[in-house]
Design a protein around this motif. Structure first.
Motif, PDB file in Angstrom:
ATOM      1  N   ASN A   1       0.809  -1.219   0.000  1.00  0.00           N
ATOM      2  CA  ASN A   1       0.000   0.000   0.000  1.00  0.00           C
ATOM      3  C   ASN A   1       0.846   1.275   0.000  1.00  0.00           C
ATOM      4  O   ASN A   1       0.580   2.219   0.753  1.00  0.00           O
ATOM      5  CB  ASN A   1      -0.983   0.006   1.179  1.00  0.00           C
ATOM      6  N   GLU A   2       1.880   1.261  -0.826  1.00  0.00           N
ATOM      7  CA  GLU A   2       2.633   2.501  -1.070  1.00  0.00           C
ATOM      8  C   GLU A   2       1.652   3.560  -1.534  1.00  0.00           C
ATOM      9  O   GLU A   2       0.851   3.336  -2.448  1.00  0.00           O
ATOM     10  CB  GLU A   2       3.678   2.244  -2.153  1.00  0.00           C
ATOM     11  N   HIS A   3       1.670   4.727  -0.859  1.00  0.00           N
ATOM     12  CA  HIS A   3       0.700   5.770  -1.174  1.00  0.00           C
ATOM     13  C   HIS A   3       0.842   6.258  -2.613  1.00  0.00           C
ATOM     14  O   HIS A   3      -0.149   6.488  -3.292  1.00  0.00           O
ATOM     15  CB  HIS A   3       0.846   6.930  -0.198  1.00  0.00           C
ATOM     16  N   PHE A   4       2.078   6.412  -3.079  1.00  0.00           N
ATOM     17  CA  PHE A   4       2.290   6.711  -4.501  1.00  0.00           C
ATOM     18  C   PHE A   4       3.452   5.870  -5.024  1.00  0.00           C
ATOM     19  O   PHE A   4       3.255   4.785  -5.522  1.00  0.00           O
ATOM     20  CB  PHE A   4       2.547   8.206  -4.726  1.00  0.00           C
ATOM     21  N   GLY A   5       4.659   6.371  -4.907  1.00  0.00           N
ATOM     22  CA  GLY A   5       5.822   5.618  -5.356  1.00  0.00           C
ATOM     23  C   GLY A   5       6.688   6.375  -6.337  1.00  0.00           C
ATOM     24  O   GLY A   5       6.794   5.994  -7.508  1.00  0.00           O
ATOM     25  N   ILE A   6       7.314   7.479  -5.864  1.00  0.00           N
ATOM     26  CA  ILE A   6       8.186   8.270  -6.727  1.00  0.00           C
ATOM     27  C   ILE A   6       9.340   7.418  -7.240  1.00  0.00           C
ATOM     28  O   ILE A   6       9.730   7.506  -8.410  1.00  0.00           O
ATOM     29  CB  ILE A   6       8.709   9.516  -5.982  1.00  0.00           C
ATOM     30  N   GLY A   7       9.889   6.563  -6.365  1.00  0.00           N
ATOM     31  CA  GLY A   7      10.980   5.692  -6.786  1.00  0.00           C
ATOM     32  C   GLY A   7      10.568   4.771  -7.921  1.00  0.00           C
ATOM     33  O   GLY A   7      11.373   4.452  -8.808  1.00  0.00           O
ATOM     34  N   VAL A   8       9.306   4.341  -7.905  1.00  0.00           N
ATOM     35  CA  VAL A   8       8.789   3.479  -8.969  1.00  0.00           C
ATOM     36  C   VAL A   8       8.795   4.237 -10.297  1.00  0.00           C
ATOM     37  O   VAL A   8       9.232   3.721 -11.337  1.00  0.00           O
ATOM     38  CB  VAL A   8       7.351   3.005  -8.636  1.00  0.00           C
ATOM     39  N   VAL A   9       8.329   5.484 -10.267  1.00  0.00           N
ATOM     40  CA  VAL A   9       8.291   6.304 -11.476  1.00  0.00           C
ATOM     41  C   VAL A   9       9.703   6.558 -11.993  1.00  0.00           C
ATOM     42  O   VAL A   9       9.966   6.479 -13.205  1.00  0.00           O
ATOM     43  CB  VAL A   9       7.570   7.641 -11.202  1.00  0.00           C
ATOM     44  N   GLU A  10      10.623   6.867 -11.085  1.00  0.00           N
ATOM     45  CA  GLU A  10      12.004   7.145 -11.492  1.00  0.00           C
ATOM     46  C   GLU A  10      12.640   5.925 -12.149  1.00  0.00           C
ATOM     47  O   GLU A  10      13.366   6.051 -13.142  1.00  0.00           O
ATOM     48  CB  GLU A  10      12.818   7.605 -10.283  1.00  0.00           C
ATOM     49  N   CYS A  11      12.365   4.758 -11.597  1.00  0.00           N
ATOM     50  CA  CYS A  11      12.891   3.529 -12.199  1.00  0.00           C
ATOM     51  C   CYS A  11      12.361   3.358 -13.621  1.00  0.00           C
ATOM     52  O   CYS A  11      13.108   3.005 -14.554  1.00  0.00           O
ATOM     53  CB  CYS A  11      12.510   2.323 -11.350  1.00  0.00           C
ATOM     54  N   MET A  12      11.082   3.594 -13.812  1.00  0.00           N
ATOM     55  CA  MET A  12      10.478   3.442 -15.139  1.00  0.00           C
ATOM     56  C   MET A  12      11.039   4.467 -16.117  1.00  0.00           C
ATOM     57  O   MET A  12      11.330   4.156 -17.271  1.00  0.00           O
ATOM     58  CB  MET A  12       8.958   3.565 -15.029  1.00  0.00           C
ATOM     59  N   ALA A  13      11.209   5.715 -15.642  1.00  0.00           N
ATOM     60  CA  ALA A  13      11.735   6.765 -16.513  1.00  0.00           C
ATOM     61  C   ALA A  13      13.181   6.498 -16.896  1.00  0.00           C
ATOM     62  O   ALA A  13      13.615   6.834 -18.006  1.00  0.00           O
ATOM     63  CB  ALA A  13      11.624   8.116 -15.815  1.00  0.00           C
ATOM     64  N   ALA A  14      13.936   5.889 -15.978  1.00  0.00           N
ATOM     65  CA  ALA A  14      15.347   5.606 -16.244  1.00  0.00           C
ATOM     66  C   ALA A  14      15.532   4.431 -17.192  1.00  0.00           C
ATOM     67  O   ALA A  14      16.620   4.222 -17.721  1.00  0.00           O
ATOM     68  CB  ALA A  14      16.072   5.336 -14.931  1.00  0.00           C
ATOM     69  N   GLY A  15      14.471   3.652 -17.388  1.00  0.00           N
ATOM     70  CA  GLY A  15      14.557   2.555 -18.341  1.00  0.00           C
ATOM     71  C   GLY A  15      14.694   1.185 -17.724  1.00  0.00           C
ATOM     72  O   GLY A  15      14.983   0.215 -18.426  1.00  0.00           O
ATOM     73  N   THR A  16      14.477   1.073 -16.405  1.00  0.00           N
ATOM     74  CA  THR A  16      14.448  -0.261 -15.805  1.00  0.00           C
ATOM     75  C   THR A  16      13.058  -0.867 -16.009  1.00  0.00           C
ATOM     76  O   THR A  16      12.083  -0.149 -16.242  1.00  0.00           O
ATOM     77  CB  THR A  16      14.742  -0.216 -14.297  1.00  0.00           C
ATOM     78  N   ILE A  17      12.972  -2.175 -15.895  1.00  0.00           N
ATOM     79  CA  ILE A  17      11.662  -2.830 -15.897  1.00  0.00           C
ATOM     80  C   ILE A  17      11.208  -2.921 -14.446  1.00  0.00           C
ATOM     81  O   ILE A  17      11.854  -3.563 -13.625  1.00  0.00           O
ATOM     82  CB  ILE A  17      11.732  -4.227 -16.528  1.00  0.00           C
ATOM     83  N   ILE A  18      10.117  -2.232 -14.145  1.00  0.00           N
ATOM     84  CA  ILE A  18       9.687  -2.131 -12.757  1.00  0.00           C
ATOM     85  C   ILE A  18       8.967  -3.398 -12.309  1.00  0.00           C
ATOM     86  O   ILE A  18       8.166  -3.972 -13.050  1.00  0.00           O
ATOM     87  CB  ILE A  18       8.800  -0.885 -12.539  1.00  0.00           C
ATOM     88  N   LEU A  19       9.254  -3.797 -11.066  1.00  0.00           N
ATOM     89  CA  LEU A  19       8.540  -4.880 -10.389  1.00  0.00           C
ATOM     90  C   LEU A  19       8.108  -4.325  -9.040  1.00  0.00           C
ATOM     91  O   LEU A  19       8.906  -4.201  -8.119  1.00  0.00           O
ATOM     92  CB  LEU A  19       9.437  -6.106 -10.223  1.00  0.00           C
ATOM     93  N   ALA A  20       6.838  -3.943  -8.930  1.00  0.00           N
ATOM     94  CA  ALA A  20       6.336  -3.244  -7.749  1.00  0.00           C
ATOM     95  C   ALA A  20       5.305  -4.080  -7.013  1.00  0.00           C
ATOM     96  O   ALA A  20       4.848  -5.117  -7.498  1.00  0.00           O
ATOM     97  CB  ALA A  20       5.728  -1.903  -8.160  1.00  0.00           C
ATOM     98  N   HIS A  21       4.931  -3.598  -5.823  1.00  0.00           N
ATOM     99  CA  HIS A  21       3.939  -4.299  -5.017  1.00  0.00           C
ATOM    100  C   HIS A  21       2.551  -4.104  -5.614  1.00  0.00           C
ATOM    101  O   HIS A  21       2.189  -3.007  -6.051  1.00  0.00           O
ATOM    102  CB  HIS A  21       3.959  -3.810  -3.573  1.00  0.00           C
ATOM    103  N   ASN A  22       1.780  -5.180  -5.602  1.00  0.00           N
ATOM    104  CA  ASN A  22       0.454  -5.179  -6.209  1.00  0.00           C
ATOM    105  C   ASN A  22      -0.577  -4.531  -5.280  1.00  0.00           C
ATOM    106  O   ASN A  22      -1.540  -5.167  -4.835  1.00  0.00           O
ATOM    107  CB  ASN A  22       0.051  -6.624  -6.541  1.00  0.00           C
ATOM    108  N   SER A  23      -0.370  -3.261  -4.981  1.00  0.00           N
ATOM    109  CA  SER A  23      -1.281  -2.529  -4.087  1.00  0.00           C
ATOM    110  C   SER A  23      -1.003  -1.040  -4.222  1.00  0.00           C
ATOM    111  O   SER A  23      -0.038  -0.623  -4.861  1.00  0.00           O
ATOM    112  CB  SER A  23      -1.060  -2.969  -2.624  1.00  0.00           C
ATOM    113  N   GLY A  24      -1.845  -0.222  -3.596  1.00  0.00           N
ATOM    114  CA  GLY A  24      -1.609   1.211  -3.486  1.00  0.00           C
ATOM    115  C   GLY A  24      -1.420   1.927  -4.810  1.00  0.00           C
ATOM    116  O   GLY A  24      -1.972   1.566  -5.850  1.00  0.00           O
ATOM    117  N   GLY A  25      -0.572   2.972  -4.756  1.00  0.00           N
ATOM    118  CA  GLY A  25      -0.325   3.804  -5.918  1.00  0.00           C
ATOM    119  C   GLY A  25       0.243   3.071  -7.121  1.00  0.00           C
ATOM    120  O   GLY A  25      -0.211   3.304  -8.255  1.00  0.00           O
TER     121      GLY A  25
END
Length: 488
Positions: free
Chosen positions: A393-417
């Motif tokens: 239940n990450e409220h948003f996830g700036i780190g997630v967005v940064e990873c995607m913008a940098a070109g990594t393939i994101i693997l995030a928690h299936n909840s929240g933002g």
């Protein structure tokens, strides 16, 4: 006749008890009213003494942000500096203040830190009001009833802030909702808030109700029906109180659909609440060239997030251990896990030490990068294959967005933002992957690594196109639109 006499006696008894009680209540209410009026007069006098006029005799508005940990270097701090930058562009004549408890640094060092970590430089000066009582909002001070303790402690810290400087506009940018009525009704300020996540959520209530053990619900409570029931009552009472203080805000900004849904239920202020996605420095990462995978020898899995308990870094280490268990010695040597994050205090540093101990016990090679520079962060993200995120239940996830913008393939928690706002199909195309436990994370990492370089490149490109929604420019436009009411 005897009955009438008995009734008369009962009435005399009730009168003798009621009148003194009523008198005391009236006196107490008058005392509180007089005290409140005196405090308001005193606060208004302090405000008049601090008024600054320009050459035309026009009064400058004083805009204050309440952010006791403004030097922490996390996503919440990036919101603070971007918000200040946006307001300074539009309202150039206003005076800007930040209430902070970072007494061990100077204002210049704080601003240099913001420039170094986030690449944000403000065009106008900012005055820092250094608070002495930040210890009252530290979780370590309240081993029990932590939510209530920290919330009441924030009133003490807020009072110190109000006494030191009375602003015209007050914005809580760190989630201390209990300061809102203080500044509104005692300080006479227009008040707004940016909510990163609710202090208490309906999800927290469901965790206690279902007696599940989590980082904020100790096993000895979850295993005891009586203690679980008592904690549930405490949570419901606190949620009601939290809703009352939050509803005092003139404008409410929330950072995601998940936070919006919870705040709507708790504060019941849909007409004043809007979603303002936090500013992510996507352009800086989008400017990085997508690394080609031809001839790649090692595959790096990187995590970005402060070393806080809710980020669940142990899950990352255990999932990586489960992934390695499926690999041959040669394949293991080609995989690398890097945990990048900020440490706010000694508690965070102890958590890093515990994570190092866990990785040693599991014989999992992990690199820890603590409080690194923005340039170093970019290098690691640009080199990584997978961006890892495990907070429930990450409220948003700036780190997630940064990873995607940098070109990594994101693997995030299936909840929240991540689930509701970020790792979602973009124009019908896949942008990343979601998981929720050790096994599903390990399986997802294995799946990503098994994809062809061409397929991985397609997902990376889709993700990059999708994150433009979370740019600094989008944040500034939405933040200014939401706060416009405060400046009228």
């Amino acid at each position: 006749m005897a009955g009438v006499l008995c009734m008369c006696g009962l009435l005399r008894l009730l009168t003798s008890l009621f009148i003194p009680g009523l008198f005391i209540s009236v006196v107490l209410c008058l005392f509180l009213v007089i005290l409140f009026v005196c405090v308001r007069v005193w606060i208004k006098q302090k405000k008049k003494q601090a008024v600054q006029l320009d050459k035309d005799g026009k009064q400058h508005k004083v805009v204050a942000f309440f952010h006791p940990y403004c030097n922490a270097g996390g996503g919440g701090e990036r919101v603070l500096w971007c918000a200040l930058r946006a307001l300074q562009k539009r309202y150039k004549d206003a005076i800007y203040i930040v209430y902070t408890g970072d007494k061990d640094v100077t204002g210049e060092q704080i601003l240099n830190g913001a420039a170094g970590r986030f690449n944000i430089k403000l065009s106008h000066p900012v005055k820092f009001i250094f608070l002495e009582r930040r210890c009252f909002v530290e979780a370590s001070l309240y081993p029990h009833f932590t939510l209530l303790g920290q919330s009441l402690g924030s009133i003490i810290l807020g009072w110190e802030a109000l006494v030191k400087c009375v602003p015209d506009i007050y914005i809580d940018s760190m989630g201390y909702a209990f300061t809102l009525p203080l500044f509104k009704y005692v300080g006479g300020c227009k008040v707004g808030c940016y909510v990163h996540y609710p202090t208490i959520s309906t999800d927290m209530l469901s965790v206690v109700r279902s007696q599940h053990a989590r980082f904020n619900n100790a096993a000895f409570i979850s295993n005891n029906p009586v203690l679980s029931r008592l904690k549930l009552i405490y949570y419901y009472l606190f949620a009601a109180l939290y809703g009352r203080v939050g509803s005092c805000s003139d404008i409410i900004m929330v950072n995601s659909s998940w936070t919006f849904n919870h705040i709507l239920v708790l504060w019941k202020c849909g007409d004043r609440t809007s979603i303002v996605y936090p500013p992510c420095d996507v352009q800086t990462f989008l400017d990085l060239n997508l690394n080609q995978e031809d001839g790649r020898v090692t595959y790096t899995i990187v995590s970005v997030g402060q070393f806080r308990p809710e980020k669940d870094h142990p899950l990352q280490i255990r999932a990586f251990c489960a992934l390695l268990a499926k690999k041959s010695p040669e394949q293991k040597s080609k995989l690398k896990l890097i945990l990048i994050g900020g440490c706010r205090n000694k508690e965070d540093e102890l958590r890093v030490a515990e994570l190092k101990k866990l990785s040693s016990e599991l014989a999992v090679p992990v690199d820890f990068k603590v409080n690194i520079s923005f340039e170093e962060l970019k290098r690691h993200l640009n080199d990584a294959t997978i961006g890892l995120h495990t907070m429930w239940n990450e409220h948003f996830g700036i780190g997630v967005v940064e990873c995607m913008a940098a070109g990594t393939i994101i693997l995030a928690h299936n909840s929240g933002g991540p689930k509701l706002d970020i790792v979602v199909p973009y124009e019908g195309h896949e942008t990343g992957f979601l998981a929720d436990n050790e096994d599903t994370y390990a399986s997802a990492m294995e799946h990503i690594l098994s994809l062809s370089p061409e397929k991985r490149l397609l997902i990376r490109q889709n993700a990059r196109h999708s994150v433009v929604r979370f740019s600094d420019q989008e944040f500034e436009a939405n933040f200014l639109s939401a706060t416009e009411q405060l400046f009228k």
